[in-house]
Enzyme design. Structure first.
Site: not given
Length: 311
Positions: A24, A152, A217, A256, A258, A271, A273, A277
């Site tokens: 990443e 990612s 991305y 965050r 998900d 998951e 994070n 990002g």
């Protein structure tokens, strides 16, 4: 309690860490640059670093008062950099060593959520392609095959039949241990957490079969709907689940969580994070904007969180 700071000099010298050596790396460089520029525009005495392994043991970080870590993936997000910063006495926003390591390990975090009664799709951790075939048959296709400890969407595949499973296992195994996860067929939603509060949900409509690296991305066709077009009751449930999942991991400050909705419309935890990002495509800035906080204010808030009294 966190403090409301108005004078950028209070923060002292701030190091923004980016780069690293994980898959990443490129996203980390983008996140670091965006945070650096946002803090610089607000008068913070800030310096941007592209960190390599040797920098963690050298003297490049001497003379700083705090750090903002934007090193996504292994090394930066799994507790290693957090340990270095703590040894150096540099406050930083985000999960500490233990929570970072736990959250980075998708298998252990899913086990923890399951034991806490939080819903998460069925999963297995096969050690070989043969075990993967047996586990996939028990879980059922389609199935996600992903590395246990990378982010990612690196190394992740959506597998529809047994004939494609071995190749997907080999792809994920490049990055370490492999996780198989049941497919949830509904919408993908994410809930950002900032300073103990759940932000507005983001609904993701990916460009492609699922939200992979390209959709995250590179593509301009992926759609992000914020606030997410779900009813108030479901929004509240998901926000409460996000806070519970965050607390179960022992995370702090920001992150965050998900989710996917299953075939019955029930939210399932995917998951967490702990170092999201901060690029132009990133979801936490999007959620913060929906809550009335622009990117500069978000970065400033992260610095404010480093002023918390740890006693």
């Amino acid at each position: 309690m966190s403090q409301n700071i108005s004078n950028p000099r209070v923060f002292g010298r701030v190091a923004v860490l980016s780069g690293g050596w994980s898959p990443e790396r490129e996203i980390s460089l983008q996140s670091g640059e965006q945070v650096f520029l946002a803090l610089q525009r607000q008068g913070v005495n800030v310096e941007l670093f592209d960190i390599q392994r040797e920098d963690l043991l050298g003297n490049r970080l001497e003379g700083f008062d705090r750090a903002v870590n934007m090193m996504h993936g292994r090394g930066g997000e799994d507790g290693l950099v957090q340990a270095v910063l703590e040894l150096r006495g540099l406050p930083y926003p985000g999960a500490d060593v233990a929570a970072s390591a736990l959250a980075m390990d998708k298998l252990r975090s899913k086990r923890l959520w399951r034991d806490a009664g939080l819903p998460t799709p069925g999963f297995a951790a096969p050690a070989s392609p043969v075990e993967a075939l047996e586990a996939a048959q028990a879980i059922g296709y389609p199935i996600f095959v992903k590395p246990v400890a990378d982010g990612s969407s690196v190394g992740i595949s959506k597998v529809h039949s047994a004939k494609d499973l071995e190749a997907a296992f080999a792809e994920a195994a490049i990055y370490g241990d492999v996780l198989l996860e049941a497919f949830a067929s509904g919408r993908e939603l994410t809930c950002s957490v900032l300073a103990g509060e759940a932000l507005p949900l983001v609904c993701i409509e990916p460009d492609g079969d699922f939200y992979d690296y390209h959709a995250k991305y590179l593509s301009d066709a992926t759609r992000y709907l914020c606030p997410a077009p779900v009813d108030a009751a479901l929004t509240t449930r998901i926000q409460e689940m996000a806070l519970a999942a965050f607390a179960a991991i022992g995370a702090r400050h920001w992150g965050r969580v998900d989710f996917m909705l299953d075939g019955s419309g029930e939210p399932q935890l995917l998951e967490i994070n702990t170092l999201p990002g901060m690029t132009t495509h990133s979801l936490v800035p999007m959620a913060a904007q929906a809550a009335g906080m622009n990117f500069e204010a978000l970065c400033w808030r992260l610095l404010e969180l480093t002023m918390e009294d740890a006693s």
